[in-house]
Design a protein around this motif. Structure first.
Motif, mmCIF file in Angstrom:
data_model
loop_
_atom_site.group_PDB
_atom_site.id
_atom_site.type_symbol
_atom_site.label_atom_id
_atom_site.label_comp_id
_atom_site.label_asym_id
_atom_site.label_seq_id
_atom_site.Cartn_x
_atom_site.Cartn_y
_atom_site.Cartn_z
ATOM 1 N N SER A 1 0.827 -1.210 0.000
ATOM 2 C CA SER A 1 0.000 0.000 0.000
ATOM 3 C C SER A 1 0.858 1.255 0.000
ATOM 4 O O SER A 1 0.597 2.205 -0.749
ATOM 5 N N MET B 1 1.057 3.984 -3.068
ATOM 6 C CA MET B 1 0.731 5.395 -2.831
ATOM 7 C C MET B 1 1.904 6.293 -3.202
ATOM 8 O O MET B 1 1.709 7.367 -3.779
ATOM 9 N N ARG C 1 1.806 9.163 -6.012
ATOM 10 C CA ARG C 1 2.027 10.528 -5.538
ATOM 11 C C ARG C 1 3.217 11.187 -6.233
ATOM 12 O O ARG C 1 3.186 12.382 -6.532
#
Length: 492
Positions: free
Chosen positions: A278, A282, A286
């Motif tokens: 995860s 991310m 990002r």
């Protein structure tokens, strides 16, 4: 005298781990370097050996709990001490945290985990247990060392014992038969019992896989045949291919592990591997300004080349291995795609070696094992390296070193039955190539309609590193090699 065994530094910056199962109980006598607990870090599942010998006084934490480096795992007293077994439900937060360097092992320990032990290892290498998909909350009491891990909302209901008496596979909660294989312990846990409570058929009552499977069959035959009409069948996650099922069908859906109310919500903690995945996804979304291009390719000639290789060499070459060979050749022509971005120095780090990551769906979730030095391998060597990763993928039992150092990822999501995907780049890499399913489609060949085997390739790249021209050049090169494998000869 009492000794505290602290969770050691697991290496590679890993500071926490989740307790999977206790391999000992309070009151057990253990030897130096005996495995006492099975923990899951972000990299793999490992068994931790105790640096102390003696009597287990107390355990800290339950299966499913996350503990941090330096926290107390268990306490061990000298064999001659009179110590009553302590309660095992002490929260990890209540354990006294200390620096790992304070846990000095007794002389003779061969444990080599960072933070304790000697430099000479006397403990043979052990195979790690099969992983799990996702995490779970606290479940059965720790005294049952191999009790299954369950979400917090799932009631703990033990299946009925078989009616047969005097059987070698009957359970005895007081029995502590030796269990060596992590897979055997895992298989028993998944079916609601502790493998060590069986009488094993091996040497000195060693519990073998056949003993566990025999007890599972006994449980299945003694279970009620009729089921409530409203209870839906248990389904495996659709993202997992059937090849990842490493245990018999009876272990996939034990009735005792299902919630009483099928409409009830279940909370699944994001720990271990799922937590790391995860965070990495991310970070990728990002930080990386990604772009996606795709191309339909006629793969008919690729299958013909595979068949010709079989006829001439007598060896099997899978199409994925052949495409991997094309990818390595393409990265030598477009080396900027074999890079990473150093955000601190604002530089593109172009790697000399091609370490090819292969996205794999495992029982622990999505993992990307790496074929290091793929640029130095022949097609045969690359095929063998890929086959070795595929053999390990069902259980996800990859060594931590195999899961690091990738410079480019190849994702064959066609094995999941889909044509294409806008994949997420495996940070800190800068590109990923996806292979869709290969199916027969109508195709125009020499101005005539024909039936050809077609595959969709999808390329996701970091737009900071290159523009669309570079990515398209790489993608069309791989496509040309698929359409006409002889093309590769020009670049060898």
């Amino acid at each position: 005298m009492s000794h505290e065994f602290l969770l050691p530094d697991l290496g590679e910056g890993l500071t926490e781990a989740e307790i999977v199962a206790w391999l000992v109980a309070p009151g057990d006598t253990i030897a130096i370097d005996q495995a006492v607990v099975e923990v899951e870090s972000a990299k793999s599942i490992v068994e931790l050996p105790s640096p102390y010998g003696g009597v287990v006084a107390s355990l800290f934490g339950e299966p499913g709990q996350v503990i941090h480096a330096g926290q107390v795992l268990l306490t061990v007293t000298d064999a001659g001490s009179e110590v009553a077994p302590a309660a095992t439900d002490v929260p990890v937060a209540a354990a006294t945290a200390a620096a790992p360097t304070t846990a000095v092992p007794t002389e003779g320990s061969g444990a080599v985990l960072v933070g304790y032990g000697t430099t000479e290892s006397t403990r043979p290498e052990r195979k790690v247990a099969a992983g799990r998909f996702g995490g779970a909350g606290a479940g059965a009491p720790v005294q049952q060392a191999d009790a299954p891990v369950r979400p917090a909302s799932v009631p703990v209901n033990h299946p009925a014992e078989p009616a047969a008496s005097g059987s070698r596979i009957s359970l005895d909660p007081a029995r502590r038969s030796p269990v060596v294989s992590p897979i055997v312990r895992r298989l028993a846990r998944d079916n609601g019992f502790d493998a060590s409570t069986l009488v094993g058929s091996g040497l000195n009552d060693l519990v073998l896989r056949s003993d566990v499977e025999g007890h599972i069959r006994a449980l299945t035959s003694s279970a009620p045949v009729a089921a409530p009409p409203t209870a839906p069948p248990t389904a495996l996650p659709t993202a997992l291919p059937t090849a990842t099922t490493a245990t018999p069908p009876a272990s996939t859906a034990p009735a005792a592990r299902q919630p009483a109310d099928v409409s009830a919500d279940i909370r699944i903690p994001m720990t271990g591997l799922r937590k790391v995945v995860s965070q990495r996804l991310m970070t990728s979304r990002r930080e990386i300004p990604e772009a996606t291009i795709w191309l339909d390719v006629d793969a008919t000639a690729l299958f013909a080349a595979r068949d010709q290789l079989l006829r001439t060499t007598g060896e099997q070459f899978g199409v994925t291995a052949l495409i991997a060979r094309f990818v390595v050749a393409g990265l030598r022509l477009y080396p900027v795609l074999n890079s990473s971005v150093d955000t601190a120095s604002q530089e593109i780090l172009q790697h000399g070696a091609v370490n090819l990551g292969i996205a794999a769906q495992t029982s622990r979730g999505l993992m990307v094992p790496v074929i290091h030095g793929a640029h130095t391998m022949s097609t045969r060597q690359l095929r063998d390296a890929l086959a070795a990763l595929v053999a390990q993928s069902p259980d996800g039992t990859f060594a931590p070193s195999v899961l690091t150092g990738g410079t480019f990822t190849l994702n064959n999501f066609g094995s999941l039955g889909v044509d294409g995907s806008a994949a997420i780049i495996n940070h800190p890499e800068v590109a990923i190539l996806g292979i869709g399913r290969m199916i027969e489609r109508p195709w125009v060949v020499d101005h005539e309609l024909a039936v050809r085997t077609v595959v969709e390739l999808s390329m996701v790249f970091d737009h900071r590193v290159c523009d669309g021209g570079t990515a398209a050049g790489f993608l069309t090169y791989v496509a040309r090699c698929i359409e006409n494998p002889v093309t590769l000869l020009a670049d060898l």
